[in-house]
Design a protein around this motif. Sequence first.
Motif, PDB file in Angstrom:
ATOM      1  N   GLY A   1       0.727  -1.402  -0.126  1.00 45.39           N
ATOM      2  CA  GLY A   1       0.014   0.088  -0.083  1.00 45.39           C
ATOM      3  C   GLY A   1       0.966   1.227   0.261  1.00 45.39           C
ATOM      4  N   GLU A   2       2.120   1.270   0.281  1.00 43.23           N
ATOM      5  CA  GLU A   2       3.025   2.541   0.347  1.00 43.23           C
ATOM      6  C   GLU A   2       3.408   2.780  -1.171  1.00 43.23           C
ATOM      7  N   ARG A   3       3.554   3.868  -1.374  1.00 43.48           N
ATOM      8  CA  ARG A   3       4.121   4.497  -2.435  1.00 43.48           C
ATOM      9  C   ARG A   3       5.462   5.206  -2.529  1.00 43.48           C
ATOM     10  N   PRO A   4       6.430   5.243  -3.449  1.00 41.90           N
ATOM     11  CA  PRO A   4       7.748   5.820  -2.985  1.00 41.90           C
ATOM     12  C   PRO A   4       7.864   7.310  -2.976  1.00 41.90           C
ATOM     13  N   THR A   5       8.822   8.012  -2.223  1.00 33.46           N
ATOM     14  CA  THR A   5       8.977   9.255  -2.311  1.00 33.46           C
ATOM     15  C   THR A   5      10.224   9.497  -3.233  1.00 33.46           C
ATOM     16  N   ILE A   6      10.445  10.735  -3.338  1.00 32.22           N
ATOM     17  CA  ILE A   6      11.756  11.350  -4.117  1.00 32.22           C
ATOM     18  C   ILE A   6      12.997  10.596  -3.641  1.00 32.22           C
ATOM     19  N   GLY A   7      13.046  10.624  -2.300  1.00 27.68           N
ATOM     20  CA  GLY A   7      14.044   9.972  -1.658  1.00 27.68           C
ATOM     21  C   GLY A   7      14.563   8.645  -1.975  1.00 27.68           C
ATOM     22  N   ASP A   8      13.240   7.967  -2.213  1.00 19.97           N
ATOM     23  CA  ASP A   8      13.312   6.422  -2.383  1.00 19.97           C
ATOM     24  C   ASP A   8      13.961   6.253  -3.962  1.00 19.97           C
ATOM     25  N   TRP A   9      13.354   7.122  -4.675  1.00 22.04           N
ATOM     26  CA  TRP A   9      14.098   7.286  -6.032  1.00 22.04           C
ATOM     27  C   TRP A   9      15.372   7.523  -6.186  1.00 22.04           C
ATOM     28  N   GLN A  10      15.881   8.254  -5.374  1.00 19.36           N
ATOM     29  CA  GLN A  10      17.439   8.901  -5.201  1.00 19.36           C
ATOM     30  C   GLN A  10      18.071   7.730  -4.784  1.00 19.36           C
ATOM     31  N   ASP A  11      17.647   6.925  -3.672  1.00 21.34           N
ATOM     32  CA  ASP A  11      18.245   5.739  -3.254  1.00 21.34           C
ATOM     33  C   ASP A  11      18.404   4.847  -4.227  1.00 21.34           C
ATOM     34  N   HIS A  12      17.342   4.573  -5.035  1.00 26.99           N
ATOM     35  CA  HIS A  12      17.414   3.564  -6.010  1.00 26.99           C
ATOM     36  C   HIS A  12      18.369   3.772  -7.148  1.00 26.99           C
ATOM     37  N   LEU A  13      18.531   5.174  -7.313  1.00 24.18           N
ATOM     38  CA  LEU A  13      19.520   5.487  -8.452  1.00 24.18           C
ATOM     39  C   LEU A  13      20.866   5.126  -8.061  1.00 24.18           C
ATOM     40  N   SER A  14      21.090   5.262  -6.524  1.00 22.82           N
ATOM     41  CA  SER A  14      22.446   4.789  -6.454  1.00 22.82           C
ATOM     42  C   SER A  14      22.763   3.436  -6.147  1.00 22.82           C
ATOM     43  N   THR A  15      21.732   2.596  -6.539  1.00 24.82           N
ATOM     44  CA  THR A  15      21.900   0.952  -6.420  1.00 24.82           C
ATOM     45  C   THR A  15      22.419   0.424  -7.729  1.00 24.82           C
ATOM     46  N   ALA A  16      22.392   1.289  -8.928  1.00 20.15           N
ATOM     47  CA  ALA A  16      23.018   0.633 -10.078  1.00 20.15           C
ATOM     48  C   ALA A  16      24.394   1.173 -10.316  1.00 20.15           C
ATOM     49  N   PHE A  17      25.114   0.343 -10.966  1.00 17.55           N
ATOM     50  CA  PHE A  17      26.641   0.579 -11.051  1.00 17.55           C
ATOM     51  C   PHE A  17      27.498   0.304 -12.106  1.00 17.55           C
ATOM     52  N   PRO A  18      26.403   1.155 -13.551  1.00 18.10           N
ATOM     53  CA  PRO A  18      27.147   1.113 -14.679  1.00 18.10           C
ATOM     54  C   PRO A  18      28.748   1.694 -14.797  1.00 18.10           C
ATOM     55  N   GLU A  19      29.317   1.657 -15.968  1.00 17.18           N
ATOM     56  CA  GLU A  19      30.431   2.393 -16.096  1.00 17.18           C
ATOM     57  C   GLU A  19      30.257   3.844 -15.765  1.00 17.18           C
ATOM     58  N   VAL A  20      29.280   4.398 -16.130  1.00 18.97           N
ATOM     59  CA  VAL A  20      29.003   5.658 -16.048  1.00 18.97           C
ATOM     60  C   VAL A  20      27.557   6.014 -15.431  1.00 18.97           C
ATOM     61  N   ARG A  21      27.242   6.514 -14.132  1.00 14.83           N
ATOM     62  CA  ARG A  21      26.114   6.769 -13.745  1.00 14.83           C
ATOM     63  C   ARG A  21      25.489   8.317 -13.901  1.00 14.83           C
ATOM     64  N   LEU A  22      24.013   7.985 -14.004  1.00 15.59           N
ATOM     65  CA  LEU A  22      23.471   9.511 -13.933  1.00 15.59           C
ATOM     66  C   LEU A  22      22.578   9.481 -12.690  1.00 15.59           C
ATOM     67  N   LYS A  23      22.767  10.425 -11.835  1.00 12.24           N
ATOM     68  CA  LYS A  23      21.658  11.050 -10.923  1.00 12.24           C
ATOM     69  C   LYS A  23      21.532  12.431 -11.172  1.00 12.24           C
ATOM     70  N   SER A  24      21.770  13.278 -10.159  1.00 10.49           N
ATOM     71  CA  SER A  24      21.664  14.811 -10.560  1.00 10.49           C
ATOM     72  C   SER A  24      23.061  15.149 -11.130  1.00 10.49           C
ATOM     73  N   PHE A  25      23.748  14.307 -11.488  1.00 10.64           N
ATOM     74  CA  PHE A  25      25.142  14.630 -12.244  1.00 10.64           C
ATOM     75  C   PHE A  25      25.530  13.326 -12.715  1.00 10.64           C
ATOM     76  N   LEU A  26      26.980  13.589 -13.153  1.00  9.50           N
ATOM     77  CA  LEU A  26      27.162  12.239 -13.953  1.00  9.50           C
ATOM     78  C   LEU A  26      28.396  11.778 -13.380  1.00  9.50           C
ATOM     79  N   GLU A  27      28.404  10.502 -12.929  1.00  6.97           N
ATOM     80  CA  GLU A  27      29.584   9.756 -12.169  1.00  6.97           C
ATOM     81  C   GLU A  27      30.462   8.964 -13.213  1.00  6.97           C
ATOM     82  N   MET A  28      31.749   9.124 -12.998  1.00  7.20           N
ATOM     83  CA  MET A  28      32.769   8.273 -13.687  1.00  7.20           C
ATOM     84  C   MET A  28      33.268   7.449 -12.900  1.00  7.20           C
ATOM     85  N   ARG A  29      33.046   6.019 -13.332  1.00  3.53           N
ATOM     86  CA  ARG A  29      33.250   4.975 -12.308  1.00  3.53           C
ATOM     87  C   ARG A  29      34.272   4.028 -12.914  1.00  3.53           C
ATOM     88  N   GLY A  30      35.171   4.332 -13.685  1.00  2.00           N
ATOM     89  CA  GLY A  30      35.951   3.287 -14.238  1.00  2.00           C
ATOM     90  C   GLY A  30      37.426   3.011 -13.548  1.00  2.00           C
TER      91      GLY A  30
END
Length: 456
Positions: free
Chosen positions: A294-323
């Motif tokens: 019954g619960e729905r996500p918040t913006i904070g939940d979405w930001q948390d979720h964005l931090s759980t993908a680990f591609p070679e470059v990651r997009l959040k509210s900026f670009l992360e170089m991860r190589g």
Amino acid sequence: MSTRKASDGEDPLIESREDLLSVFVGGEKPKDRWRIGTEHEKFVFFEDSHRAPSYEERGGIHALLIGLTKYGWRPVYEGENIIALEGEDGNVSLEPAGQFELSGAPLDNLHQTCAETGRHLEQVKAIGEKLGIGYLGLGLWPDKRRDELPIMPKGRYDIMLRHMPRVGTMGLDMMLRTCTVQTNLDYASEADMVRKFRLSLALQPLATALFANSPFLEGKPNGFLSYRSHIWTDTDPHRTGMLPFVFEDGFGYERYADYMLDVPMYFAFRDGYVDAAGLSFRDFMDGKLPVLPGERPTIGDWQDHLSTAFPEVRLKSFLEMRGADGGPHDRICALPAFWVGLLYDDGALDAAWDLVKHWTIEDHHRIRADVPKLGLRAAGPRGRSLLDLAKIVLDIAADGLKARARLNGAGDDERGFLTPLREIVASGKTPAERLLDLYHGAWGGDISHVYRDARF
């Protein structure tokens, strides 16, 4: 990995798809507000035994965190445990086995970010001397088995440690035995993000080669120059890799959001971590997440979720170089110099893109697959080696830094921070190959010498 703090109670619910995209749109900044964020991790060891300290033992990781508070760092708690610090120079956090990370503040220029790194290293070394602790600048623990390493008391790590063996063979190695250096950079618009994402993703294997620094595993050469990079090839196929859709027509915020909606969840945070490993964020948006019915996500939940993908470059509210593999102070400064030179000047960005725009998806995947073993000896498209490409790319990055004209008090611009990379290219040897030369030469096959020659 990010450290979650309790919400202030004003975290808005996600009401529409536009709310998902708002995180990316909110990252857009005019050029004069572009900043540089540098993150770097290091291995912690006891000087007398080379053992990795646990969190709670005398003189261990908790004591190290407490010691740093004398420099004005403020504790961040999870339950009763201090699991991070925050201050003017960003945040100090703990990776799963106690790897110590500084996530630096967003700064205007490389002089500032390198000085920030220097302050942090001076502080941790000063506290380390009192505790009998030292630090290694490598991409992989050179001599430790997984079962020899401690686990830090962070809820998200408990969830990930349980989940990783379900989806890959090396996820636990990623969590427990690796260190990296990252650079986080801004974009002006969706179109600017796309240009920067495509170039940085194409050249991420080149950065991996230049910074390759993980040739040992459990005391012996492992057959790779960047074993850390190799580990990512079998960590979790749902949330890693080269993201070929980034090079497709129409790529932008919407397509990245779709990708992230397809990435299985790890957790939700509700006064603590709720295990949602393997569940769907799309179901969460529909109020159908089994662990939070019954619960729905918040913006904070979405930001948390964005931090759980680990591609070679990651997009959040900026670009992360991860190589890049972890390394010493001068290479920590060189990584943001490399990417700022390429991405923060339009002329450099265009010139670098001209080098790679003809590469096919097959080229991207092949280079990514070859680099962990071959480093700069890997072949690029049309027969050009990555070593030859590196020379050209470093010249372009230098031109970009010159054009930025960010000067220090002595009147020097930022090009000097590329010097360690120019030395690597001039020698033709990655940092890993230099360590292997020592192992087979002066060290006489004794890996314990790494604690002298690869320490901060």
